[in-house]
Write a protein that holds these residues in place. Structure first.
Motif, PDB file in Angstrom:
ATOM      1  N   TYR A 124      -9.880   0.557  -6.828  1.00 42.00           N
ATOM      2  CA  TYR A 124     -11.307   0.545  -7.120  1.00 42.00           C
ATOM      3  C   TYR A 124     -11.644   1.490  -8.265  1.00 42.00           C
ATOM      4  O   TYR A 124     -12.685   1.345  -8.913  1.00 42.00           O
ATOM      5  CB  TYR A 124     -12.104   0.926  -5.869  1.00 42.00           C
ATOM      6  CG  TYR A 124     -12.440  -0.230  -4.951  1.00 42.00           C
ATOM      7  CD1 TYR A 124     -11.455  -1.150  -4.569  1.00 42.00           C
ATOM      8  CD2 TYR A 124     -13.727  -0.406  -4.455  1.00 42.00           C
ATOM      9  CE1 TYR A 124     -11.754  -2.205  -3.715  1.00 42.00           C
ATOM     10  CE2 TYR A 124     -14.037  -1.461  -3.601  1.00 42.00           C
ATOM     11  CZ  TYR A 124     -13.045  -2.355  -3.236  1.00 42.00           C
ATOM     12  OH  TYR A 124     -13.354  -3.396  -2.405  1.00 42.00           O
ATOM     13  N   GLY A 126      -9.799   1.732 -10.892  1.00 40.64           N
ATOM     14  CA  GLY A 126      -9.182   1.212 -12.098  1.00 40.64           C
ATOM     15  C   GLY A 126      -7.759   1.683 -12.332  1.00 40.64           C
ATOM     16  O   GLY A 126      -7.283   1.699 -13.467  1.00 40.64           O
ATOM     17  N   LEU A 241     -10.118   0.196 -16.809  1.00 40.09           N
ATOM     18  CA  LEU A 241     -10.143  -0.754 -15.698  1.00 40.09           C
ATOM     19  C   LEU A 241     -11.052  -0.327 -14.550  1.00 40.09           C
ATOM     20  O   LEU A 241     -11.070  -0.964 -13.503  1.00 40.09           O
ATOM     21  CB  LEU A 241      -8.718  -0.960 -15.167  1.00 40.09           C
ATOM     22  CG  LEU A 241      -7.669  -1.441 -16.170  1.00 40.09           C
ATOM     23  CD1 LEU A 241      -6.338  -1.698 -15.453  1.00 40.09           C
ATOM     24  CD2 LEU A 241      -8.128  -2.702 -16.893  1.00 40.09           C
ATOM     25  N   ASN A 242     -11.798   0.720 -14.741  1.00 42.13           N
ATOM     26  CA  ASN A 242     -12.621   1.278 -13.667  1.00 42.13           C
ATOM     27  C   ASN A 242     -13.860   0.416 -13.437  1.00 42.13           C
ATOM     28  O   ASN A 242     -14.957   0.739 -13.882  1.00 42.13           O
ATOM     29  CB  ASN A 242     -13.017   2.714 -14.033  1.00 42.13           C
ATOM     30  CG  ASN A 242     -13.679   3.437 -12.881  1.00 42.13           C
ATOM     31  OD1 ASN A 242     -14.001   2.838 -11.867  1.00 42.13           O
ATOM     32  ND2 ASN A 242     -13.882   4.718 -13.039  1.00 42.13           N
ATOM     33  N   TRP A 243     -13.705  -0.661 -12.687  1.00 39.18           N
ATOM     34  CA  TRP A 243     -14.778  -1.638 -12.499  1.00 39.18           C
ATOM     35  C   TRP A 243     -15.786  -1.229 -11.431  1.00 39.18           C
ATOM     36  O   TRP A 243     -16.987  -1.467 -11.567  1.00 39.18           O
ATOM     37  CB  TRP A 243     -14.186  -2.997 -12.111  1.00 39.18           C
ATOM     38  CG  TRP A 243     -13.377  -2.963 -10.852  1.00 39.18           C
ATOM     39  CD1 TRP A 243     -12.059  -2.664 -10.729  1.00 39.18           C
ATOM     40  CD2 TRP A 243     -13.853  -3.214  -9.530  1.00 39.18           C
ATOM     41  NE1 TRP A 243     -11.665  -2.709  -9.417  1.00 39.18           N
ATOM     42  CE2 TRP A 243     -12.736  -3.057  -8.650  1.00 39.18           C
ATOM     43  CE3 TRP A 243     -15.085  -3.564  -8.991  1.00 39.18           C
ATOM     44  CZ2 TRP A 243     -12.844  -3.228  -7.277  1.00 39.18           C
ATOM     45  CZ3 TRP A 243     -15.194  -3.736  -7.617  1.00 39.18           C
ATOM     46  CH2 TRP A 243     -14.084  -3.578  -6.774  1.00 39.18           C
ATOM     47  N   GLN A 246     -18.939   0.972 -12.113  1.00 41.64           N
ATOM     48  CA  GLN A 246     -19.980   0.424 -12.989  1.00 41.64           C
ATOM     49  C   GLN A 246     -21.142  -0.154 -12.196  1.00 41.64           C
ATOM     50  O   GLN A 246     -22.161  -0.534 -12.771  1.00 41.64           O
ATOM     51  CB  GLN A 246     -19.379  -0.676 -13.877  1.00 41.64           C
ATOM     52  CG  GLN A 246     -18.122  -0.277 -14.631  1.00 41.64           C
ATOM     53  CD  GLN A 246     -18.281   1.008 -15.419  1.00 41.64           C
ATOM     54  OE1 GLN A 246     -19.266   1.174 -16.136  1.00 41.64           O
ATOM     55  NE2 GLN A 246     -17.329   1.920 -15.271  1.00 41.64           N
ATOM     56  N   LYS A 247     -21.004  -0.228 -10.893  1.00 41.30           N
ATOM     57  CA  LYS A 247     -22.071  -0.802 -10.070  1.00 41.30           C
ATOM     58  C   LYS A 247     -23.316   0.092 -10.129  1.00 41.30           C
ATOM     59  O   LYS A 247     -23.231   1.311  -9.953  1.00 41.30           O
ATOM     60  CB  LYS A 247     -21.596  -0.975  -8.626  1.00 41.30           C
ATOM     61  CG  LYS A 247     -20.540  -2.076  -8.485  1.00 41.30           C
ATOM     62  CD  LYS A 247     -20.106  -2.231  -7.041  1.00 41.30           C
ATOM     63  CE  LYS A 247     -19.107  -3.372  -6.906  1.00 41.30           C
ATOM     64  NZ  LYS A 247     -19.744  -4.682  -6.947  1.00 41.30           N
TER      65      LYS A 247
END
Length: 349
Positions: A124, A126, A241-243, A246-247
């Motif tokens: 989670y 990334g 890749l730290n998706w 971003q929420k």
């Protein structure tokens, strides 16, 4: 009687396995840990007994021996016991010890694997634990022991020379010692390293640095347990890749006060945006003991001019009583209907 050792996953309730959910729904008793998401208890039967046995440093609701005794006793009462453990029961979860106790007591059991925080937290954040360009193996290590104690199980030189990904759990207290031992064993101080705190949950946050600077950065940024320590070149992918971080609502808590049966859609939308959703219903929708007056009004609809609904609950309950009288939408002929809600109410014929 039977005991199921269920991996609750790392915190995101969506990561519970389907088999784990199925067992929770039929269990007579749920024995759960501190790291098992509260949301998962919603899958249990309303009449199921819930027993909290969480263990936090310096504050154990029940000792491990006490937990072992409890699950054996509940099973021997003829009950189905769901032992809900954070992450995976057999990865630093002492699930193997509990299984041995059940075996010795003659209690049948199953282990239902869960997604470990050692994998999910970094993912989670990334950080893929393996990558063709950086690492072809992973070592999972407990950081709970004192790295300086005689007879340490860790071979620091082997770990430092392995060129793979190292993942330490329960190691925040010993982070300075872990970093020092790795560097003294030959690991370059500029090797990428990261922390993932409360991975996969709404409290999730991460920090990327180097093994040489990570202890200082951890203090500076207030990182504590539960955090996973990741060491290796794969950490260099963190920023790209730290998706999850971003929420837009990550780190925010939102209280939903709607009736529980109606809140699921809103709660799911908020959770998808990263929020921690706290369901606190302020109303409870229950059937009436006697529908005589309502049914009489439904049968007498033609004498009314307006039919006004003040909530979605009103629409649902009205339609149920309409159908119970053998009627349908034709019974509304000649009525003006209004609905009061978020949108502007409109009257229709």
């Amino acid at each position: 009687m039977k005991v199921y050792l269920i991996g609750a996953g790392p915190g995101d309730p969506g990561l519970l396995t389907i088999k784990g959910k199925d067992v929770l729904q039929k269990a007579d008793v749920v024995v759960y840990d501190y790291l098992a998401s509260d949301a998962l208890l919603g899958y249990a039967r309303p009449d199921a007994e819930r027993v909290y046995v969480g263990k936090i440093a310096g504050n154990h609701a029940l000792s491990q021996d006490g937990i072992n005794k409890l699950i054996v006793e509940k099973a021997k009462e003829g009950k189905i016991v769901a032992r809900l453990k954070g992450g995976d029961p057999y990865i630093f979860g002492r699930g193997g010890e509990e299984a041995e106790e059940l075996l010795a007591a003659g209690v049948p059991f199953e282990e239902i694997p869960g997604i470990s925080s050692t994998i999910a937290g970094p993912a989670y954040a990334g950080i893929p634990l393996t990558h063709r360009n950086f690492s072809s193996s992973v070592t999972l290590i407990t950081g709970h022991e004192n790295p300086d104690k005689p007879g340490s199980v860790h071979n620091w030189k082997a770990l430092a020379a392995s060129a793979n990904t190292l993942v330490f759990v329960m190691g925040m207290k010993n982070l300075p010692d872990i970093a020092r031992n790795l560097i003294e064993a030959g690991l370059p101080a500029d090797t990428p390293a990261a922390l993932v705190h409360w991975g996969t949950t709404a409290k999730h946050r991460s920090l990327a640095a180097t093994i040489g600077t990570l202890p200082e950065e951890a203090v500076k940024n207030g990182f504590t347990n539960p955090s996973v320590i990741v060491v290796g070149k794969v950490v260099s992918l963190h920023d790209r890749l730290n998706w999850f971080e971003q929420k837009p609502l990550l780190g925010r808590s939102v209280v939903v006060t709607r009736a529980r049966e109606q809140a699921s859609g809103l709660a799911a939308q908020l959770a998808e945006l990263g929020a921690e959703v706290i369901q606190f219903p302020t109303i409870d929708i229950r059937p009436l003991a006697d529908y005589a007056d309502v049914d009489a009004a439904v049968r007498d609809l033609p004498r009314y001019d307006w039919l006004i609904f003040t909530s979605a609950n009103g629409v649902k309950c009205f339609w149920e009583r309409l159908e119970a009288q053998g009627l349908d939408a034709r019974a509304l002929h000649g009525l003006q209907v209004a609905a009061i809600g978020p949108a502007t109410a409109q009257a229709v014929r």
